[in-house]
Design an enzyme around this catalytic site. Structure first.
Site, PDB file in Angstrom:
ATOM      1  N   ASP A  54      43.257  52.777  36.204  1.00 38.69           N
ATOM      2  CA  ASP A  54      42.083  51.875  36.162  1.00 38.69           C
ATOM      3  C   ASP A  54      40.859  52.653  35.664  1.00 38.69           C
ATOM      4  O   ASP A  54      40.097  52.175  34.822  1.00 38.69           O
ATOM      5  CB  ASP A  54      41.769  51.336  37.572  1.00 38.69           C
ATOM      6  CG  ASP A  54      42.901  50.545  38.199  1.00 38.69           C
ATOM      7  OD1 ASP A  54      42.738  49.331  38.377  1.00 38.69           O
ATOM      8  OD2 ASP A  54      43.944  51.145  38.518  1.00 38.69           O
ATOM      9  N   GLU A  77      34.931  46.553  36.056  1.00 34.84           N
ATOM     10  CA  GLU A  77      35.327  46.448  37.459  1.00 34.84           C
ATOM     11  C   GLU A  77      35.113  47.751  38.222  1.00 34.84           C
ATOM     12  O   GLU A  77      34.733  47.729  39.389  1.00 34.84           O
ATOM     13  CB  GLU A  77      36.811  46.048  37.572  1.00 34.84           C
ATOM     14  CG  GLU A  77      37.303  46.111  39.004  1.00 34.84           C
ATOM     15  CD  GLU A  77      38.689  45.555  39.232  1.00 34.84           C
ATOM     16  OE1 GLU A  77      39.389  45.235  38.273  1.00 34.84           O
ATOM     17  OE2 GLU A  77      39.051  45.450  40.412  1.00 34.84           O
ATOM     18  N   ASP A 120      38.043  44.192  32.807  1.00 31.71           N
ATOM     19  CA  ASP A 120      38.985  44.568  33.870  1.00 31.71           C
ATOM     20  C   ASP A 120      39.984  45.509  33.190  1.00 31.71           C
ATOM     21  O   ASP A 120      40.875  45.054  32.464  1.00 31.71           O
ATOM     22  CB  ASP A 120      39.677  43.331  34.441  1.00 31.71           C
ATOM     23  CG  ASP A 120      40.516  43.689  35.665  1.00 31.71           C
ATOM     24  OD1 ASP A 120      40.847  44.876  35.832  1.00 31.71           O
ATOM     25  OD2 ASP A 120      40.864  42.769  36.427  1.00 31.71           O
ATOM     26  N   THR A 125      46.537  45.742  39.733  1.00 32.87           N
ATOM     27  CA  THR A 125      46.728  47.142  40.170  1.00 32.87           C
ATOM     28  C   THR A 125      47.782  47.243  41.273  1.00 32.87           C
ATOM     29  O   THR A 125      48.619  48.159  41.247  1.00 32.87           O
ATOM     30  CB  THR A 125      45.387  47.732  40.659  1.00 32.87           C
ATOM     31  OG1 THR A 125      44.454  47.651  39.576  1.00 32.87           O
ATOM     32  CG2 THR A 125      45.531  49.196  41.070  1.00 32.87           C
ATOM     33  N   THR A 197      48.617  33.611  43.593  1.00 29.25           N
ATOM     34  CA  THR A 197      48.650  35.025  43.967  1.00 29.25           C
ATOM     35  C   THR A 197      49.928  35.389  44.739  1.00 29.25           C
ATOM     36  O   THR A 197      50.498  34.543  45.438  1.00 29.25           O
ATOM     37  CB  THR A 197      47.414  35.357  44.835  1.00 29.25           C
ATOM     38  OG1 THR A 197      47.418  36.734  45.143  1.00 29.25           O
ATOM     39  CG2 THR A 197      47.375  34.543  46.123  1.00 29.25           C
ATOM     40  N   LYS A 226      48.768  35.465  35.136  1.00 30.28           N
ATOM     41  CA  LYS A 226      48.964  34.055  35.478  1.00 30.28           C
ATOM     42  C   LYS A 226      48.516  33.149  34.322  1.00 30.28           C
ATOM     43  O   LYS A 226      49.167  32.157  34.022  1.00 30.28           O
ATOM     44  CB  LYS A 226      48.234  33.725  36.785  1.00 30.28           C
ATOM     45  CG  LYS A 226      49.017  34.285  37.990  1.00 30.28           C
ATOM     46  CD  LYS A 226      48.478  33.795  39.304  1.00 30.28           C
ATOM     47  CE  LYS A 226      47.505  34.741  39.964  1.00 30.28           C
ATOM     48  NZ  LYS A 226      48.047  36.042  40.348  1.00 30.28           N
ATOM     49  N   ASP A 249      38.007  39.194  35.991  1.00 30.25           N
ATOM     50  CA  ASP A 249      39.378  38.678  36.042  1.00 30.25           C
ATOM     51  C   ASP A 249      39.519  37.413  35.205  1.00 30.25           C
ATOM     52  O   ASP A 249      40.604  37.108  34.720  1.00 30.25           O
ATOM     53  CB  ASP A 249      39.767  38.322  37.488  1.00 30.25           C
ATOM     54  CG  ASP A 249      39.911  39.536  38.368  1.00 30.25           C
ATOM     55  OD1 ASP A 249      40.674  40.438  37.984  1.00 30.25           O
ATOM     56  OD2 ASP A 249      39.248  39.597  39.429  1.00 30.25           O
TER      57      ASP A 249
HETATM   58  P1  AMP Z   1      45.976  38.182  42.350  1.00 27.34           P
HETATM   59  O1  AMP Z   1      46.274  36.813  41.860  1.00 27.34           O
HETATM   60  O2  AMP Z   1      46.135  38.339  43.820  1.00 27.34           O
HETATM   61  O3  AMP Z   1      46.737  39.224  41.591  1.00 27.34           O
HETATM   62  O4  AMP Z   1      44.437  38.401  42.087  1.00 27.34           O
HETATM   63  C1  AMP Z   1      43.856  38.253  40.806  1.00 27.34           C
HETATM   64  C2  AMP Z   1      42.695  39.224  40.680  1.00 27.34           C
HETATM   65  O5  AMP Z   1      41.745  38.965  41.699  1.00 27.34           O
HETATM   66  C3  AMP Z   1      43.111  40.677  40.837  1.00 27.34           C
HETATM   67  O6  AMP Z   1      42.285  41.473  40.045  1.00 27.34           O
HETATM   68  C4  AMP Z   1      42.823  40.967  42.288  1.00 27.34           C
HETATM   69  O7  AMP Z   1      42.526  42.298  42.507  1.00 27.34           O
HETATM   70  C5  AMP Z   1      41.604  40.085  42.557  1.00 27.34           C
HETATM   71  N1  AMP Z   1      41.607  39.616  43.944  1.00 27.34           N
HETATM   72  C6  AMP Z   1      42.066  38.431  44.394  1.00 27.34           C
HETATM   73  N2  AMP Z   1      41.910  38.332  45.740  1.00 27.34           N
HETATM   74  C7  AMP Z   1      41.352  39.479  46.145  1.00 27.34           C
HETATM   75  C8  AMP Z   1      40.936  39.983  47.407  1.00 27.34           C
HETATM   76  N3  AMP Z   1      41.083  39.271  48.524  1.00 27.34           N
HETATM   77  N4  AMP Z   1      40.386  41.219  47.452  1.00 27.34           N
HETATM   78  C9  AMP Z   1      40.233  41.933  46.312  1.00 27.34           C
HETATM   79  N5  AMP Z   1      40.612  41.510  45.078  1.00 27.34           N
HETATM   80  C10 AMP Z   1      41.155  40.300  44.993  1.00 27.34           C
HETATM   81 MG    MG Z   2      41.692  42.114  38.186  1.00 25.33          MG
HETATM   82 MG    MG Z   3      41.420  45.645  37.769  1.00 23.89          MG
END
Ligand code: AMP
Ligand code: MG
Ligand code: MG
Length: 312
Positions: A54, A77, A120, A125, A197, A226, A249
């Protein structure tokens, strides 16, 4: 600067350079994993991680973009510390590695100072550290007047399970223009596939997904990944009723999805603002639909208690 055609609109040149830089950032991400020294640091919480990939990818993207376009505002980010370390890491693409990007007339006269770039350097990650490599993307989103206007999504591990095929691919788009780097595929008719997610779920996330009555739910990592599923015809809707997602994002995915005819908003159906001054967090969630889907219909199905829970 070796970018072809300095007479092209600023937006075209930024998207074109971002494609080349994102490709290079993808190589950095693969090299860090190959070396095996991930240097994992916990950020906001145990589910919010940062790795050397990152950090190194952000240094490369921001230093390279700001060298060519010193007047644009860039928000990454991984924060300012990673942005300001320019020290010889600038990637200067050759003219052969840059593509031509067409720009619709209404965006052709944008000046550098009117542009905000949301970076980003590595989306997904958590999945990167767990070996779910096809969930990883590099996102460079370009905004102007508070709206996403252009974007680049790079998939550093595209084809990684198909030995002999070219590893990695990059998709770009300009709102009101076209999408390059992939064919857009319509999702299957007669069923509803929702993606959400896998590592940041909650009761509101689940309630929102259930409310649209999906036939299938794909729980995968990364906002970039996604939205790629929506563009590839593998899902109809991306539902995330939680405040965790940030502007970096959604900016690039939104611009590309919109260029393809899809829509990305917050969970209530309202536009997400992208001015440099807005809070980073998308506190009212994310709802995205593939081209041809009825976005307002699905937004209306999200329960009121979920919407009330997500305050701006
Ligand atoms: P995900 O769909 O969970 O992979 O999340 C999509 C993006 O939003 C990624 O960059 C995640 O790091 C960020 N993200 C979603 N929810 C959270 C959370 N509760 N805390 C930190 N980052 C989040
Ligand atoms: Mg992200
Ligand atoms: Mg990132």
């Amino acid at each position: 600067m070796s970018l072809a055609s300095l007479s092209a609109p600023v937006l075209s040149r930024i998207v074109s350079l971002s494609v080349a830089i994102a490709n290079h950032a993808g190589k950095i991400i693969r090299d860090v994993l190959k070396k095996g020294e991930l240097g994992i640091v916990q950020k906001e919480n145990a589910r919010d991680l940062q790795t050397e990939a990152d950090r190194a990818a952000q240094r490369c993207i921001i230093s390279s973009l700001s060298q060519c376009f010193p007047k644009i505002t860039i928000i990454g980010e991984e924060g300012d510390e990673e942005s300001k370390q320019i020290s010889g890491k600038v990637y200067d693409p050759t003219p052969e590695s840059t593509i031509q990007v067409t720009c619709p007339p209404h965006l052709a006269s944008l000046g550098e100072e009117e542009i905000v770039v949301w970076v980003d350097p590595l989306d997904g990650t958590a999945e990167y550290t767990q070996g779910l490599l096809d969930h990883v993307t590099v996102l460079i989103g370009i905004a102007s007047g508070g709206k996403a206007v252009g974007g680049v999504i790079h998939q550093p591990y595209y084809n990684y399970q198909n030995p002999g095929s070219e590893l990695g691919r990059t998709i770009w788009g300009v709102v009101g223009g076209t999408v390059g780097g992939m064919p857009i595929v319509a999702p299957p008719e007669g069923k509803l596939i929702v993606t959400t997610t896998r590592s940041h779920s909650s009761s509101t996330v689940t309630d929102a997904v259930d409310a649209v009555c999906p036939d299938e739910v794909l729980r995968v990592g990364g906002a970039g990944h996604k939205v790629m599923l929506l563009l590839e015809g593998k899902a109809h809707l991306y539902v995330f009723a939680s405040p965790g997602c940030k502007k970096w994002d959604t900016c690039a995915p939104e611009a590309i999805l919109q260029a393809a005819g899809g829509i990305l908003t917050d969970i209530k159906g309202s536009p997400i603002p992208y001015q440099a001054s807005v809070p980073f967090r998308n506190s009212t969630g994310v709802l995205a639909s593939a081209p041809g889907q009825n976005h307002a219909f699905y937004s209306a199905k999200i329960p009121q208690h979920v919407k009330d829970n997500l305050k701006a």
